[in-house]
Design a protein around this motif. Sequence first.
Motif, PDB file in Angstrom:
ATOM      1  N   TRP A  40       0.829  -1.213   0.000  1.00 21.79           N
ATOM      2  CA  TRP A  40       0.000   0.000   0.000  1.00 21.79           C
ATOM      3  C   TRP A  40       0.861   1.261   0.000  1.00 21.79           C
ATOM      4  N   GLN A  41       2.065   1.192   0.582  1.00 23.44           N
ATOM      5  CA  GLN A  41       2.965   2.344   0.568  1.00 23.44           C
ATOM      6  C   GLN A  41       3.506   2.598  -0.842  1.00 23.44           C
ATOM      7  N   ILE A  42       3.796   1.530  -1.555  1.00 24.69           N
ATOM      8  CA  ILE A  42       4.270   1.665  -2.932  1.00 24.69           C
ATOM      9  C   ILE A  42       3.169   2.245  -3.810  1.00 24.69           C
ATOM     10  N   LEU A  43       1.952   1.746  -3.657  1.00 24.25           N
ATOM     11  CA  LEU A  43       0.833   2.270  -4.444  1.00 24.25           C
ATOM     12  C   LEU A  43       0.567   3.734  -4.116  1.00 24.25           C
ATOM     13  N   LEU A  44       0.623   4.087  -2.848  1.00 19.25           N
ATOM     14  CA  LEU A  44       0.418   5.477  -2.439  1.00 19.25           C
ATOM     15  C   LEU A  44       1.515   6.378  -3.022  1.00 19.25           C
ATOM     16  N   THR A  45       2.742   5.890  -3.047  1.00 15.96           N
ATOM     17  CA  THR A  45       3.847   6.657  -3.634  1.00 15.96           C
ATOM     18  C   THR A  45       3.613   6.885  -5.124  1.00 15.96           C
ATOM     19  N   TRP A  46       3.134   5.859  -5.838  1.00 14.42           N
ATOM     20  CA  TRP A  46       2.847   6.005  -7.263  1.00 14.42           C
ATOM     21  C   TRP A  46       1.735   7.018  -7.503  1.00 14.42           C
ATOM     22  N   VAL A  47       0.698   6.972  -6.688  1.00 10.94           N
ATOM     23  CA  VAL A  47      -0.421   7.907  -6.851  1.00 10.94           C
ATOM     24  C   VAL A  47       0.045   9.343  -6.620  1.00 10.94           C
ATOM     25  N   VAL A  48       0.826   9.557  -5.589  1.00 12.07           N
ATOM     26  CA  VAL A  48       1.342  10.906  -5.299  1.00 12.07           C
ATOM     27  C   VAL A  48       2.256  11.368  -6.430  1.00 12.07           C
ATOM     28  N   ALA A  49       3.106  10.485  -6.936  1.00  9.98           N
ATOM     29  CA  ALA A  49       4.008  10.852  -8.032  1.00  9.98           C
ATOM     30  C   ALA A  49       3.234  11.239  -9.282  1.00  9.98           C
ATOM     31  N   VAL A  50       2.183  10.488  -9.601  1.00 12.71           N
ATOM     32  CA  VAL A  50       1.372  10.809 -10.782  1.00 12.71           C
ATOM     33  C   VAL A  50       0.675  12.154 -10.596  1.00 12.71           C
ATOM     34  N   LEU A  51       0.137  12.399  -9.410  1.00 12.64           N
ATOM     35  CA  LEU A  51      -0.555  13.667  -9.162  1.00 12.64           C
ATOM     36  C   LEU A  51       0.401  14.854  -9.221  1.00 12.64           C
ATOM     37  N   LEU A  52       1.636  14.672  -8.809  1.00  4.53           N
ATOM     38  CA  LEU A  52       2.606  15.772  -8.826  1.00  4.53           C
ATOM     39  C   LEU A  52       3.241  15.959 -10.198  1.00  4.53           C
ATOM     40  N   LEU A  53       3.505  14.887 -10.915  1.00  3.18           N
ATOM     41  CA  LEU A  53       4.249  14.984 -12.166  1.00  3.18           C
ATOM     42  C   LEU A  53       3.378  15.331 -13.370  1.00  3.18           C
TER      43      LEU A  53
END
Length: 54
Positions: A7-20
């Motif tokens: 879940w931490q990896i998925l959350l990191t991907w979601v945050v990265a997509v929203l920022l990038l």
Amino acid sequence: MRKMKTWQILLTWVVAVLLLKPLLILFLVLYVLSHWVTKAIVHVKVFGWRRRGI
């Protein structure tokens, strides 16, 4: 990465997509804007501010 939970990896991907994604859109807009400005500057240098004889 090995110590992170799924879940931490998925959350990191979601945050990265929203920022990038906004950054990608911003870079595309700046690229197109710089292209138009450069084209306009070259046009003015070659032809002047207005075309004569037309």
